[in-house]
Design an enzyme around this catalytic site. Sequence first.
Site: not given
Length: 282
Positions: A30, A34-37, A61, A150, A153, A186
């Site tokens: 979305m 950040h570093e995770g993405h 959502q 997540d 998810q 985020s």
Amino acid sequence: MEICRTKSDIRTAVKQWRAAGESVGLVPTMGFLHEGHLTLVRAAKEACDRVIVTIFVNPTQFGEAADLDAYPRDEARDFALLEAEGVDAVFCPSVDEMYPADTQTTVVTERLEKMLMGELRPGHFKGVCTVVTKLFNIAQADRAFFGEKDYQQLLVIKTMVRDLDIPIEITGVPTVREVDGLAMSSRNVRLTPDDRKAALILNKALAFADYEVSDGRTASELEEAVRAFIAKEPRAQIESVDVRDAATLEEVTGQITAPVVILLAARFGDVLLIDQRVADPT
């Protein structure tokens, strides 16, 4: 890097790659990356010849319009980060492109939809399943990459893909954390300095739970102990603490004898954060 704003544009790009015999990886996001993405992007690049990242703040959502409006956005920054990572295409459609006015079909995982975060946020996972199904159908990728933070998810999406026979492989990537242990999100930019410091209680609570799970506790005893641990932080407003079967998210009764997932949700100010850890008592 191609920037595709319509379904036809991204499908044209994928068709060309397919004709060349190349595999395609998909990283749905979305935005406000950040570093995770970026870790998901790197995993996709390692596994696939071509990588698509989607940027779409999915309205279906979000339970509250205010939360949707507050979600951070910075398209130019996101594009720069993705180009630096060597992403092949970004699909960033408008709401009208994804949901034409006469849209009436949704996708639901019936049991998981009503569990845990689904109970806290009614309709959330229906929105997730619907948009992810659409992205899978639009991109026609071989593999899709999601963060394990997540956890519910990820399990919802794996279940949906299995039940609907969608020909895509789902890959979970371990949670990426800040240096101090806070799970990257985020939403973190919306935390005040005091709430940012207080939010570290979540990772500390998971470490505590990981230690305690091997002490012969029952699931309910572990939930109570973790809840009490988080409650020591006055700025944490606990939404939920759950200890569930790691494979199914079903309730665990009696002593914990198999891997469980500890799922946390708490608000710091008006920001809802989640975190998780799988713990094995053996």
